[in-house]
Scaffold this active site. Structure first.
Site, PDB file in Angstrom:
ATOM      1  N   ASP A 118      -6.560  -0.517   7.302  1.00 41.83           N
ATOM      2  CA  ASP A 118      -7.410  -1.612   7.787  1.00 41.83           C
ATOM      3  C   ASP A 118      -8.661  -1.752   6.928  1.00 41.83           C
ATOM      4  O   ASP A 118      -9.130  -2.869   6.665  1.00 41.83           O
ATOM      5  CB  ASP A 118      -7.799  -1.370   9.245  1.00 41.83           C
ATOM      6  CG  ASP A 118      -6.584  -1.322  10.151  1.00 41.83           C
ATOM      7  OD1 ASP A 118      -5.581  -1.983   9.829  1.00 41.83           O
ATOM      8  OD2 ASP A 118      -6.636  -0.624  11.185  1.00 41.83           O
TER       9      ASP A 118
ATOM     10  N   THR B 270       0.840  -1.186   0.000  1.00 44.12           N
ATOM     11  CA  THR B 270       0.000   0.000   0.000  1.00 44.12           C
ATOM     12  C   THR B 270       0.884   1.248   0.000  1.00 44.12           C
ATOM     13  O   THR B 270       1.899   1.299   0.687  1.00 44.12           O
ATOM     14  CB  THR B 270      -0.938   0.016   1.205  1.00 44.12           C
ATOM     15  OG1 THR B 270      -0.159  -0.056   2.421  1.00 44.12           O
ATOM     16  CG2 THR B 270      -1.883  -1.183   1.170  1.00 44.12           C
TER      17      THR B 270
ATOM     18  N   SER C 257     -18.734   3.817   8.679  1.00 44.49           N
ATOM     19  CA  SER C 257     -19.665   2.987   7.931  1.00 44.49           C
ATOM     20  C   SER C 257     -19.257   3.006   6.460  1.00 44.49           C
ATOM     21  O   SER C 257     -18.634   3.947   5.981  1.00 44.49           O
ATOM     22  CB  SER C 257     -21.093   3.524   8.080  1.00 44.49           C
ATOM     23  OG  SER C 257     -21.506   3.463   9.429  1.00 44.49           O
TER      24      SER C 257
END
Length: 305
Positions: free
Chosen positions: A253, A221, A292
């Site tokens: 994550d 990444t 979310s």
């Protein structure tokens, strides 16, 4: 919980994040004024499990929390996301704590106090051996004891994602079970040294050298630049959407959770990374390590907010 999806098992840390916002990070020896303090659920393992569950995965979490007032906070998003928590141990003592500083440019620094995460032992993993063996994907990181991570990786009969952050010492046999190894550019160089690989001067050469050490696949990444991915057939650069970063806490994550979902569904590694890069870009536009997630698909453009 999406019980119709292949199972993902996440073995890792469960923390509570004490998030301080501030204009800029202090220099050594300097005191600066913080703007706000927020208490949020976190921990690399929990962050990844929540992301995977909210993106449609059927997720089991294996880890530990303490007996203190922070335990319920640490478990709150896992519970609301529908993650199976039957293999989470409640141990006497404190829940893991992360002190997170987030500056106005979206960059963060993190200090972790492991607490009950030290009680996520190989015995706890062994007690869930059947669940781990049945999983399509097992996800592990570096915030629980090394022998626990190694035990989980050995029990996995499906795909094993090792996000070795922070970089802890694992034996060579366990490291080479990773498929893929997920690291950033700094972690990749440390893992390469741990494996005794050749010197590498840039990100692409680090990926190449890790593959030469015997890893089946590597994902590196690169933050706002996206990611590099290879399973030995050449290195592919996957760009990230341009977004306005609010908080980079947990973006890696979110990436790993999304990667696990797509791999569990049977997608190829490159396609899974392309999806994970978009989810990571979405995550940095929202505060906290466990935002979310919308019902994303590969074609959805992520715009700055």
């Amino acid at each position: 919980m999406n019980t119709g999806s292949p199972r993902i098992v996440v073995v890792g840390s469960i923390n509570v994040d004490l998030v301080v916002t501030l204009e800029r990070h202090p220099r050594p020896g300097e005191t600066v004024r913080g703007r706000s303090l927020t208490v949020l659920p976190g921990g690399k393992g929990a962050n990844q499990a929540v992301a995977a569950a909210l993106l449609g995965g059927h997720v089991t979490m294996i880890g530990a929390v303490g007996s203190d007032e922070y335990a319920d906070t640490g478990l709150s998003m896992l519970t609301s996301a529908g993650v199976d928590l039957r293999a989470v141990r409640r141990s006497p003592g404190t829940t893991g704590i992360a002190i997170v500083e987030v500056s106005d440019d979206g960059e963060n620094t993190i200090v972790v106090v492991p607490g009950a995460n030290a009680e996520a032992t190989p015995a706890l993993v062994d007690s869930a051996a059947e669940t781990i063996a049945d999983a399509a994907v097992v996800v592990a990181q570096g915030e629980v004891p090394a022998d626990t991570t190694e035990a989980a990786m050995r029990l996995g009969s499906g795909r094993v994602i090792l996000n070795l952050a922070p970089v802890i010492h694992l034996n060579r046999e366990a490291l080479l079970l990773a498929d893929p190894l997920v690291v950033n550019e700094h972690e990749g160089a440390l893992v390469l040294a741990q494996l005794g690989g050749r010197e590498a001067s840039d990100e692409q050469s680090v990926v190449e050298a890790l593959l030469e050490c015997g890893l089946a696949s590597v994902v590196m990444t690169l933050g706002a630049a996206g990611a590099l991915v290879s399973d030995g057939g050449g290195i592919i650069a996957v760009p990230a959407p341009r977004v306005d970063a609010v908080d980079s806490t947990g973006a890696g994550d979110a990436f790993v959770g999304a990667l696990a979902v797509r791999l569990a569904e049977g997608s190829g590694l490159e396609d899974s990374v392309r999806f994970a890069v978009q989810v990571g870009a979405y995550a940095v536009q929202h505060a906290g390590a466990q935002p979310s997630y919308p019902a994303l698909d590969d074609d959805l453009p992520l715009q700055a907010q």
